[in-house]
Design an enzyme around this catalytic site. Sequence first.
Site, PDB file in Angstrom:
ATOM      1  N   ALA A  27       0.834  -1.207   0.000  1.00 58.51           N
ATOM      2  CA  ALA A  27       0.000   0.000   0.000  1.00 58.51           C
ATOM      3  C   ALA A  27       0.868   1.256   0.000  1.00 58.51           C
ATOM      4  O   ALA A  27       0.575   2.226  -0.718  1.00 58.51           O
ATOM      5  CB  ALA A  27      -0.923  -0.013   1.220  1.00 58.51           C
ATOM      6  N   SER A 110       9.779   0.320  17.443  1.00 55.71           N
ATOM      7  CA  SER A 110       9.962   1.082  16.189  1.00 55.71           C
ATOM      8  C   SER A 110       9.368   2.473  16.329  1.00 55.71           C
ATOM      9  O   SER A 110       9.888   3.444  15.779  1.00 55.71           O
ATOM     10  CB  SER A 110       9.247   0.408  15.026  1.00 55.71           C
ATOM     11  OG  SER A 110       9.476  -0.955  15.046  1.00 55.71           O
ATOM     12  N   ILE A 132       1.924  -8.348  16.620  1.00 50.22           N
ATOM     13  CA  ILE A 132       0.901  -9.303  17.074  1.00 50.22           C
ATOM     14  C   ILE A 132       0.457  -8.983  18.501  1.00 50.22           C
ATOM     15  O   ILE A 132      -0.566  -9.470  18.958  1.00 50.22           O
ATOM     16  CB  ILE A 132       1.381 -10.774  16.983  1.00 50.22           C
ATOM     17  CG1 ILE A 132       2.567 -11.022  17.917  1.00 50.22           C
ATOM     18  CG2 ILE A 132       1.695 -11.161  15.548  1.00 50.22           C
ATOM     19  CD1 ILE A 132       2.828 -12.505  18.169  1.00 50.22           C
ATOM     20  N   ASP A 133       1.241  -8.145  19.213  1.00 54.21           N
ATOM     21  CA  ASP A 133       0.959  -7.897  20.632  1.00 54.21           C
ATOM     22  C   ASP A 133      -0.196  -6.920  20.869  1.00 54.21           C
ATOM     23  O   ASP A 133      -0.770  -6.901  21.957  1.00 54.21           O
ATOM     24  CB  ASP A 133       2.218  -7.343  21.336  1.00 54.21           C
ATOM     25  CG  ASP A 133       3.413  -8.267  21.209  1.00 54.21           C
ATOM     26  OD1 ASP A 133       3.209  -9.467  20.964  1.00 54.21           O
ATOM     27  OD2 ASP A 133       4.555  -7.790  21.351  1.00 54.21           O
ATOM     28  N   ARG A 168      -7.560 -34.280  29.960  1.00 59.21           N
ATOM     29  CA  ARG A 168      -6.383 -33.610  30.529  1.00 59.21           C
ATOM     30  C   ARG A 168      -6.587 -32.112  30.657  1.00 59.21           C
ATOM     31  O   ARG A 168      -7.467 -31.536  30.022  1.00 59.21           O
ATOM     32  CB  ARG A 168      -5.183 -33.813  29.588  1.00 59.21           C
ATOM     33  CG  ARG A 168      -4.576 -35.183  29.673  1.00 59.21           C
ATOM     34  CD  ARG A 168      -3.548 -35.328  28.584  1.00 59.21           C
ATOM     35  NE  ARG A 168      -2.797 -36.559  28.740  1.00 59.21           N
ATOM     36  CZ  ARG A 168      -2.004 -37.057  27.810  1.00 59.21           C
ATOM     37  NH1 ARG A 168      -1.875 -36.439  26.648  1.00 59.21           N
ATOM     38  NH2 ARG A 168      -1.339 -38.175  28.020  1.00 59.21           N
ATOM     39  N   LYS A 219     -16.832 -32.445  33.397  1.00 57.25           N
ATOM     40  CA  LYS A 219     -16.108 -31.666  32.387  1.00 57.25           C
ATOM     41  C   LYS A 219     -14.868 -32.458  31.945  1.00 57.25           C
ATOM     42  O   LYS A 219     -14.136 -32.983  32.794  1.00 57.25           O
ATOM     43  CB  LYS A 219     -15.659 -30.346  33.023  1.00 57.25           C
ATOM     44  CG  LYS A 219     -15.877 -29.139  32.163  1.00 57.25           C
ATOM     45  CD  LYS A 219     -15.665 -27.880  32.978  1.00 57.25           C
ATOM     46  CE  LYS A 219     -15.309 -26.676  32.183  1.00 57.25           C
ATOM     47  NZ  LYS A 219     -15.554 -26.572  30.804  1.00 57.25           N
ATOM     48  N   ARG A 250      -0.658 -31.016  30.751  1.00 56.75           N
ATOM     49  CA  ARG A 250       0.300 -30.932  29.650  1.00 56.75           C
ATOM     50  C   ARG A 250       0.487 -29.474  29.271  1.00 56.75           C
ATOM     51  O   ARG A 250      -0.429 -28.659  29.441  1.00 56.75           O
ATOM     52  CB  ARG A 250      -0.210 -31.699  28.425  1.00 56.75           C
ATOM     53  CG  ARG A 250      -0.205 -33.197  28.607  1.00 56.75           C
ATOM     54  CD  ARG A 250       1.231 -33.724  28.538  1.00 56.75           C
ATOM     55  NE  ARG A 250       1.278 -35.162  28.564  1.00 56.75           N
ATOM     56  CZ  ARG A 250       1.417 -35.909  29.655  1.00 56.75           C
ATOM     57  NH1 ARG A 250       1.493 -35.334  30.845  1.00 56.75           N
ATOM     58  NH2 ARG A 250       1.483 -37.223  29.565  1.00 56.75           N
TER      59      ARG A 250
HETATM   60  O1  F6P Z   1       6.673  -8.294  19.759  1.00 59.20           O
HETATM   61  C1  F6P Z   1       6.323  -9.436  19.035  1.00 59.20           C
HETATM   62  C2  F6P Z   1       6.840 -10.670  19.697  1.00 59.20           C
HETATM   63  O2  F6P Z   1       6.431 -11.783  18.928  1.00 59.20           O
HETATM   64  C3  F6P Z   1       6.437 -10.855  21.169  1.00 59.20           C
HETATM   65  O3  F6P Z   1       5.127 -11.332  21.325  1.00 59.20           O
HETATM   66  C4  F6P Z   1       7.500 -11.814  21.644  1.00 59.20           C
HETATM   67  O4  F6P Z   1       7.699 -11.737  23.023  1.00 59.20           O
HETATM   68  C5  F6P Z   1       8.725 -11.354  20.892  1.00 59.20           C
HETATM   69  O5  F6P Z   1       8.261 -10.673  19.733  1.00 59.20           O
HETATM   70  C6  F6P Z   1       9.661 -12.457  20.486  1.00 59.20           C
HETATM   71  O6  F6P Z   1      10.758 -11.860  19.873  1.00 59.20           O
HETATM   72  P1  F6P Z   1      11.914 -12.696  19.142  1.00 59.20           P
HETATM   73  O7  F6P Z   1      11.335 -13.295  17.911  1.00 59.20           O
HETATM   74  O8  F6P Z   1      12.947 -11.674  18.854  1.00 59.20           O
HETATM   75  O9  F6P Z   1      12.332 -13.728  20.122  1.00 59.20           O
END
Ligand code: F6P
Length: 326
Positions: A27, A110, A132-133, A168, A219, A250
Amino acid sequence: MGKNKIDAIGVLTPGGDAPGMNTAIRAVVRTAIFHNLRVYGIHKGWHGLITGQINPMDIKSVGGIINRGGTILHTHRCPEFRDPKLRAVAYKNLDEYGIDGVVVIGGDGSLAAANIVAKETDFHMVHIPASIDNDISCTDYTIGFDTAVNTALDAVDKIRDTAASHERVFVIEVMGRKHGILALEVGLVCGAEEIIIPEAKFNINKIADKINEGRERGKTSFIIVVAEGAISGAEFGKKLQKKLKRIKVRVSVLGHIQRGGSPTAISRELACKMGAKAVESIIAHRGSVMMAARSEYICAVPFKEVLKKKKRADLDHLRLAEMLSI
Ligand code: F6P
């Protein structure tokens, strides 16, 4: 503030990758070309800016990537960008290519780095939140979050099958660095019986009691989603197993699988809109701004405002998940 005439922009993807980054790069590149700007891809994030890994991009260089996970520009964790001398080299490289504005696609690290560049130079700096966080304030979502939630959900649904068959308890560790936002969303939508996040305390005895009571009611499976920032899945699993004499525990660590894969429609839509708006914000001289998703709109929020606030997991979601998973 900022360079007057915009002829060229650069784009880079520092830090951890996120699904949808390629959609955003596409984009940015195509919007820049549409507006008759030159556009450069900076490889390997800030490291590539320091080492001069900068290449011109055209319409074709972003063909066929809208659906691809990862980042075609590659990435690199770059602590050396903290060194002012190396940043000076990076700025010289931007000048050499005649780059006036930079679109930084990445997470909170960043954003902080882009803010430093904006303070030290007159390059137009725009940030697109991709992680993703989902731990960046002022935006409802970051690019990649929805995809990671769906990837984790798919994995947990599969684990639930085997958990129920063997009767489990499964402890599933989810990423998110020091935040529980990703784990909370995954836990809510997979119907986890417990969600452990750094933003809330847990009581291992109460959790064991809840599992025992549930077992008596018939359950068969128990899913406990643990945010990596709260405690490791392995450690939590050990603590829980000590309390549960007759039920097997587990542990499964989802790990980097959560960062890969083809972006979902929601991640792609955010990336298309934010990528285009980022370039148009540079052209319109909006200053140092981050693209933010609010309801269905994309807004430009000043770096200062974003960095002032902290995003936190919504504890109402935790209560909701608890109420629904009895
Ligand atoms: O910030 C994204 C992330 O995937 C976090 O969720 C995770 O803690 C971290 O990066 C892992 O970083 P790396 O791939 O450098 O171990």
